[in-house]
Design an enzyme around this catalytic site. Structure first.
Site, PDB file in Angstrom:
ATOM      1  N   THR A   1      -9.408  11.021  -5.103  1.00 38.40           N
ATOM      2  CA  THR A   1      -8.074  11.302  -4.568  1.00 38.40           C
ATOM      3  C   THR A   1      -7.342  12.223  -5.537  1.00 38.40           C
ATOM      4  OG1 THR A   1      -5.865  10.361  -4.243  1.00 38.40           O
ATOM      5  CG2 THR A   1      -7.392   9.027  -5.489  1.00 38.40           C
TER       6      THR A   1
ATOM      7  N   GLY B   1      -8.067  10.830   2.204  1.00 35.70           N
ATOM      8  CA  GLY B   1      -7.769  12.253   2.016  1.00 35.70           C
ATOM      9  C   GLY B   1      -8.889  12.940   1.258  1.00 35.70           C
TER      10      GLY B   1
ATOM     11  N   ASP C   1      -4.332  12.125  -6.090  1.00 28.47           N
ATOM     12  CA  ASP C   1      -3.125  11.438  -6.579  1.00 28.47           C
ATOM     13  C   ASP C   1      -3.282  10.783  -7.951  1.00 28.47           C
ATOM     14  OD1 ASP C   1      -1.672  12.098  -4.354  1.00 28.47           O
ATOM     15  OD2 ASP C   1      -2.275  10.316  -3.236  1.00 28.47           O
TER      16      ASP C   1
ATOM     17  N   ARG D   1       3.094  10.865  -2.575  1.00 29.97           N
ATOM     18  CA  ARG D   1       4.033  10.035  -1.798  1.00 29.97           C
ATOM     19  C   ARG D   1       4.479   8.819  -2.594  1.00 29.97           C
ATOM     20  NH1 ARG D   1       2.257  11.770   3.602  1.00 29.97           N
ATOM     21  NH2 ARG D   1       0.194  11.071   3.137  1.00 29.97           N
TER      22      ARG D   1
ATOM     23  N   ARG E   1      -9.478   9.054   9.288  1.00 33.31           N
ATOM     24  CA  ARG E   1      -8.784   7.766   9.205  1.00 33.31           C
ATOM     25  C   ARG E   1      -9.335   6.931  10.368  1.00 33.31           C
ATOM     26  NH1 ARG E   1      -6.035   8.853   4.477  1.00 33.31           N
ATOM     27  NH2 ARG E   1      -4.982  10.830   4.593  1.00 33.31           N
TER      28      ARG E   1
ATOM     29  N   ASP F   1      -4.023   7.817  -8.679  1.00 37.99           N
ATOM     30  CA  ASP F   1      -3.276   6.560  -8.693  1.00 37.99           C
ATOM     31  C   ASP F   1      -4.180   5.338  -8.643  1.00 37.99           C
ATOM     32  OD1 ASP F   1      -4.163   7.063  -6.162  1.00 37.99           O
ATOM     33  OD2 ASP F   1      -2.308   6.554  -5.150  1.00 37.99           O
TER      34      ASP F   1
ATOM     35  N   ASP G   1      -7.690   3.779  -2.624  1.00 33.94           N
ATOM     36  CA  ASP G   1      -7.628   2.310  -2.555  1.00 33.94           C
ATOM     37  C   ASP G   1      -7.723   1.782  -1.124  1.00 33.94           C
ATOM     38  OD1 ASP G   1      -5.060   3.352  -2.135  1.00 33.94           O
ATOM     39  OD2 ASP G   1      -4.106   1.475  -2.702  1.00 33.94           O
TER      40      ASP G   1
END
Ligand code: ADP
Length: 322
Positions: A126, A11, A128, A172, A72, A130, A103
């Site tokens: 990212t 992303g 996120d 998510r 992707r 994370d 990741d």
């Protein structure tokens, strides 16, 4: 090391361009020839590797998204796909590859390095946040601020009508964005995938805050919350009450836009650190910033180890939401 290539993958996140610029210019400054790969691993498999120079990254620092493009690539998950990519890298005599992504991208990069002659370094990119091995990922700060600006607008209207708002933010599997938006946005609650959602308790808290005389109530919901998205949570919370509520899903507006100061500086630091790591002979590491220090973490750790969201911040939000 004579040649380095850089690609963006997964992303897109604000600050990726700042990192690309830094990789290209840091390489150039060290006498290493910089190359760029179009559209992530998909472009690598197609051999879309182009020479870059200090001037080719002019005027991109402040742009959101990624000028190199991202994609992707299911094919890259296969050894055949990666073999194809390695052939192109060998042909272009690329010895080091900087992968900016999450990741998933790092798993791909790790496999590539194990199967061929190219060394890889990862930059955490990212929204996120994370990834283990860095306090913050590239794009997280900007994404939180973008979401906050929208939440502030929602709060104006919520307060005017004494209304309950459910705001869905991205995430998510990770609640970082929801937690930071909730805490900084003065939300009553942030629902995160990492903590089971108790609907009756939430209903009670919302009703209680209106009883206390609050003019508005905002519940931030991570899209991956175990109770479902914001629409489903809202319906269940309002069940059996006369709560007047609205639901807003922020969606993709959170991803784009110009990177803020922090993400530009992080991009500069990590881009430079990735080139340094490769030039010093490192391989299969992610560069990150922890407590103001550049650190290198084995790529593998980014998917075998997850940094939990700080529970104390969730508790702090609970304490302050009264
Ligand atoms: P992110 O990097 O943000 O986590 P993805 O999970 O979509 O994003 O991964 C980006 C790309 O990395 C995928 O399209 C795929 O090409 C590659 N990738 C992901 N997981 C693996 C894996 N286990 N092995 C090899 N390549 C992978």
């Amino acid at each position: 090391m004579r040649r380095i290539a850089v690609l963006t993958s997964g992303g897109d996140a604000p600050g990726m361009n700042a990192a690309v610029r830094a990789v290209v210019r840091a390489a150039d400054a060290r006498g290493i020839e910089p190359y760029g790969v179009r559209d992530g691993f998909a472009g690598l498999i197609q051999g879309r590797i182009e020479p870059m120079g200090a001037r080719s990254v002019s005027g991109i620092l402040h742009l959101g998204g990624t000028v190199l493009g991202t994609a992707r690539s299911p094919q890259f998950r296969t050894t055949e796909g990666r073999r194809e990519a390695l052939t192109h890298l060998d042909r272009a005599e690329i010895e080091g590859l900087v992968v900016i992504g999450g990741d998933g991208s790092f798993r791909g990069a790790d496999a590539l390095s194990r199967e061929g002659h190219v060394r890889v370094a990862g930059i955490p990119g990212t929204i996120d946040n994370d990834l283990s091995g860095t306090d913050f990922t590239l794009g997280f700060d900007t994404a939180v601020n973008t979401a906050l600006e929208l939440i502030d607008r929602i709060r104006d209207t919520a307060a005017s009508h004494q209304r309950l708002f459910f705001v869905e933010v991205m995430g998510r599997k990770s609640g970082w964005l929801a937690l930071y938006c909730g805490l900084a946005g003065g939300a009553t609650e942030a629902l995160v995938p990492e903590r089971p959602t108790d609907i009756p308790l939430l209903r009670q808290r919302v009703l209680h805050s209106f009883e206390l005389g609050k003019r508005f109530c905002i519940v931030v919901v991570a899209e991956g919350d175990d109770a479902g998205g914001a629409y489903s949570v809202a319906e269940r919370v309002a069940e059996g009450t006369d709560l007047d509520y609205r639901v807003t899903t922020l969606g993709h507006v959170q991803r784009g836009g110009p990177p803020n100061m922090r993400d530009r500086i992080l991009g500069a630091l990590l881009g430079d650190a990735a080139v340094t790591a490769l030039a010093e002979g490192a391989d299969r590491v992610m560069v990150g910033l922890r407590r103001g220090e550049i650190v290198r973490t084995p790529l593998e750790r980014t998917w075998t180890h997850i940094d939990r969201i700080p529970e104390d911040l969730l508790e702090l939000m609970d304490r302050l939401a009264r």
